[in-house]
Design an enzyme around this catalytic site. Structure first.
Site, PDB file in Angstrom:
ATOM      1  N   ILE B 203       0.856  -1.188   0.000  1.00 14.00           N
ATOM      2  CA  ILE B 203       0.000   0.000   0.000  1.00 14.00           C
ATOM      3  C   ILE B 203       0.882   1.224   0.000  1.00 14.00           C
ATOM      4  CG2 ILE B 203      -1.691   1.291   1.360  1.00 14.00           C
ATOM      5  CD1 ILE B 203      -2.355  -1.585   2.608  1.00 14.00           C
ATOM      6  N   LYS B 204       0.533   2.162  -0.871  1.00 13.60           N
ATOM      7  CA  LYS B 204       1.277   3.411  -0.900  1.00 13.60           C
ATOM      8  C   LYS B 204       0.338   4.550  -0.580  1.00 13.60           C
ATOM      9  CE  LYS B 204       3.433   6.698  -3.853  1.00 13.60           C
ATOM     10  NZ  LYS B 204       3.207   7.310  -5.162  1.00 13.60           N
ATOM     11  N   VAL B 205       0.676   5.321   0.457  1.00 17.46           N
ATOM     12  CA  VAL B 205      -0.125   6.496   0.799  1.00 17.46           C
ATOM     13  C   VAL B 205       0.794   7.700   0.952  1.00 17.46           C
ATOM     14  CG1 VAL B 205      -2.034   5.274   1.928  1.00 17.46           C
ATOM     15  CG2 VAL B 205       0.002   5.875   3.259  1.00 17.46           C
TER      16      VAL B 205
END
Lengths: 307, 307, 307, 307, 307
Positions: B203-205
């Site tokens: 996950i990239k935030v």
């Protein structure tokens, strides 16, 4: 005890052996095994309301393994969650409890008066994760109800072909209903009936109030004097509206409330002929030991050990 | 060191050997191989902002080979780009670095408050180009979030069947959120959780601020006193919101800024239990030698060589 | 001379032998065979503007065979047209010139500020008609750009699987762009880059002006002093924006204009490193002998025989 | 008597033996077997109006088995219902009466002037449940009529391939029609004709009034003096409009009304050359014995035993 | 005589033997067999305008068999109708006359300025009914033209693969055109050209007037002095616009009018190089014997027996 399960299975005469097996798996699991009653743990609130609102009150709940273990330790009949939560534990807990993959979900980062959840998983996902059932939410009353009914139609067909059971959350909502109308007895009974007509094996609705929402229905309720004064009566009417009791109907616990109230509700569900409860936040938002005691009390109510 | 990779792989118990292999490939590549930390080079800005805005500051970047070589020379764990950029080098650099095919993209030749990127590549493209993973952007909060979630659902299912990993860019955006709300801690944590529930492996935030956007969430953050004052605390909360740390969460560097700031951010990510960074413009918009030094510093921070 | 073709083919390292063969077929056909330069005859104006506006100025052009023969006699590298026009001659002229099936088209019997062409042919049509490539138009800047990009994505995937080349007409247009902006250098370079990222083998754009349309881009063009004063400089920038010259970029002739101007433009395209021209109305709207002389002059410019 | 069935089957010369067999099954079942007349029991009101409005007047009707048994005991030609109701009894009553699976349904929890029902079952469902036919509702006049016609087209094609019959409920409705126009003779005849052109084997319409809705039609009705004064004349005109009597056309009973009226209507249907009735609420909303007497009277009218 | 058919077939060099056979079947049927001229009977008015408006003037026309027999007895080249009408007679009249299955239809129970017909049949239907061709209507100028063109694209591809011919009704209509513009010569010629580009084998348009609708076209018509004063000249221009006469173009008779006018029109069609007529209401809305005489006169005009 097995006789009650056999009796229930006899209502699903159009289903293949695979689907009957999976319905039986849920009915024969946990503390209520064989009674024909169900208590299911659902944990989709992380998606629906966000992680902090769901798990901060009891932080171990951030961990997906926690809920598998809670459902197993409390002796629930099944555990229901979205794709990610099940993927994170289905292998580890394989075979320990029947699983229900919730196939659509909705978040609150944007508003919509007439909600349409996203389809977030597939029947193939349910099969590869070893689930017994798929779960699907419809919002009768939403302008998008066609989309939901048709998604459910396709999913239910594929699930039944593959020997899975179909659990439908039927929650009236949308611009044509008043807020009070969402839990009105006429509306909830109608929503349960729609789910049954759409081919659900297990139907989940909210506990109805004595409010009557739709004028045309109100006239009939009054003319034919359908008893809806007590909660047990209303549960009975919902069960009757679900093919005269020939479909499993369970009721949701809703937001966290006082235990006493929840127990009273469980008694009314039992006395009205309901098949059990699906209890999320009231279970996983408190310490585990406390949650188990709480769930056992409810199960004892359903088992008739507590009157 | 391998133990940490094994530990991480154990969180993905529902995935097949192919997908685990590809997650492992990324975790065992480059300078951070085996540490469980990741620094990924993403180059989709040509599509997202236009070629001149992306590459004029460092003109060799117009050449797609440049970025492959930069990622390899700097010892990144993986290189992520859209179809055209990968097609232009995947054969030449075959096997030298794990590749992530970015499957949706958006340009700025037209405006939209509630963006919906175009799907510009396929899982089959990723397979024929020898990629380890597919990448996909969702914008929780957009009125089009259903479309994105459902596109991702189908792509993720196909990717997992074919032994690929799934990397999700989860960027809250849309008419229901304030500009400040797009990086609010409650919103970013929620967006990370949604990506995890949708089945993302990585996950990239964006790095979150201490702002709280949604009233219902704010109440809970305050009542349960979730620590969100320092950046490290906020990173920790995002990691917790991603299945209690059982999903790989990495953070984006954003627009070009002073190196000092980027290094401080990397330390906070590390100290908060984050898994690394994805750094585009800060890397490729400066001369290559300088970029390598810059990236090595960040990697040393993650490896704990710089405290 | 063949070396230049080999060099160009080396840029397409992710394509299969079939696609490389078809790119080579176009590069090795006609008077410019082997030079790496291309002059293509496109005849879709009948669909786009109507038959009389297209063919009344030179009435033999109503006959689809006319254009095949013109392209063959003039020594063009390829002939591009919609389904009907190719069906009407592909058998008769089989093997005499590489064909490009234009897969989407738009007519002017109705207005639309944000155009979305109709898909009017398929990859299977291209295969059964013996084509070397499919052609597809995208309008970056249109509110419908998602639809076009995603149609192209699917078509390009299928074309590449089947060994065809993909030619993309990338014409910025739509309500977010000013009329002048449609040919602004920043916008045209961006459009060429998008086509390259979408997987085009050959990109066709309009000749750009020195206008800068988008504020964020303008800042970068001025700050980094990208040379865009002469047409050759602008061509060079578009070529650079198309993967630093690693994709074939050709330029359209536009409406009928004075020959002198067209020749000057061809020289600028050549001097800026462009790969050639696609010339419709300036060719087929004049008597055939005259058209051949005209096209030969342009080819001689590209071949360097005319400086 | 069989000759009449053979004669009717001869009108369906393009259908395969399977479809003819299923049409014959309906024509050769029940008290009217072999007469070429049909009385069908439809029970979709639970979905369309809600369970209480449908079944409270005669509570045994909540049970899906009740309707199977009623249709069998009354000697109906077929029983039609949505998925859930058929699933709940198709196994138990297998082979006792021809079944029609109603494939689309509409509820009244939300309003819509131009209704579009949801598709709630499939041809495959009909096959696995042992049905003889699928049923489908179209609303000519609705702005959504394209969607319904095209859904029906696909369903009818699949049904015919699989040897099922196709029953179409054709109910004019929508913003372009006045309330009175929904049952106008020109509109009902048109709706019946459309159903026939769409490939229906059996057409169900409402009984028409003498009202003429559309100006262009009115002119023709008056000029050619089509007799529409009596109900029998209007029935005859609807039958004529359905391929000059070469398609089976039956008429719906509508809301519960006085028996005398229903009998008069049946006589008019018979005298006008109609093929029978489809009678829901007038049957199942009264005690079973009474319902059987009522249905037998109607059947005797069709059989000519009552004049 | 056969030579003319061979010549016409030579224009369809991209089609397979099956499609050529079916084009030949139509050209070699009826009184005009072998002349290269066609008179086709179309009967879709029941769907398009309603049964009474279509058939009340000559009541035997309610019966689908009537039109098969009329077309056969009059010696038409083919009979075209929607699914229902063909299903009702294709078996009975098998092999007696080539059939064209009209695959989309539109009714007038609702209004729409920009019409989009419903797809009401399939290529598979045409095959199972023994048809020689499929028919499809497009409305260039409608805002829905994309939908129609793309439906036609898919249908034409499937039809050609399966050896059927494709007949396209191309009727300009929609909010961007004036009423007069729908039959303007520039618009009709454009519509015929679009149909040809979309891959039609046979094109049907309305007879054009001398009106010029679009400003850009008008300029060209005047500058290049395209002759459009007489009907024969206009027919010739439409034929020229349809690939210079290399596609079969026929003209519709329109609403019922005086015989004298229809005969004059047929002469103009013949003299302008048109390929024939498609005549519905003028044929079937009069007594059969009279209709046959009427059609024979037209055929004699086309055969040159009447000058």
């Amino acid at each position: 005890m097995g006789d009650r399960v056999q009796e229930i299975l006899s209502w699903y005469g159009s289903d293949n052996a695979g689907t009957k097996t999976n319905i039986a798996r849920m009915l024969r699991s946990g503390k209520l095994a064989g009674t024909g009653k169900l208590v299911i743990l659902p944990v989709d609130q992380g998606f629906e309301h966000g992680p902090a609102r769901s798990f901060a009150p009891n932080a171990p709940g951030y961990n997906p393994h926690y809920h598998f273990q809670l459902a197993i330790d409390a002796g629930c009949n099944a555990y229901a969650a979205p794709l990610g939560f099940l993927e994170a534990g289905a292998g580890h807990f394989a075979g320990q409890i029947p699983l229900i993959l919730k196939l659509n979900n909705h978040d609150v980062l944007h508003d919509d008066k007439d909600p349409l959840p996203s389809v977030t998983g597939s029947v193939k996902d349910a099969l590869r994760l070893g689930c017994s059932a798929v779960g699907f939410t419809v919002y009768p009353g939403s302008v998008h109800c066609n989309a939901m009914y048709e998604q459910l139609r396709a999913i239910a067909e594929e699930a039944k072909e593959n020997g899975l059971a179909v659990v439908v959350w039927s929650y009236p909502r949308g611009s044509a209903l008043s807020k009070e109308g969402e839990t009105a007895i006429d509306v909830v009974a109608y929503a349960a009936h729609i789910a049954a007509q759409l081919g659900a094996h297990i139907i989940k609705v909210k506990l109805p109030t004595a409010h009557l929402e739709q004028a045309a229905a109100k006239k009939v309720y009054e003319a034919t004097q359908i008893p809806i004064k007590t909660l047990a009566e209303r549960v009975q009417h919902v069960v009757q509206s679900s093919f005269d009791g020939r479909r499993i109907v369970i009721f949701s616990g809703g937001a966290k409330s006082e235990d006493k109230n929840v127990f009273e509700e469980a008694k009314a569900i039992r006395d009205g002929g309901g098949f059990g409860s699906i209890i999320g936040r009231n279970s996983f938002q408190r310490p585990k030991a406390e949650a188990i005691t709480f769930l056992h009390t409810i199960m004892d109510i359903y088992a008739g050990k507590i009157r």
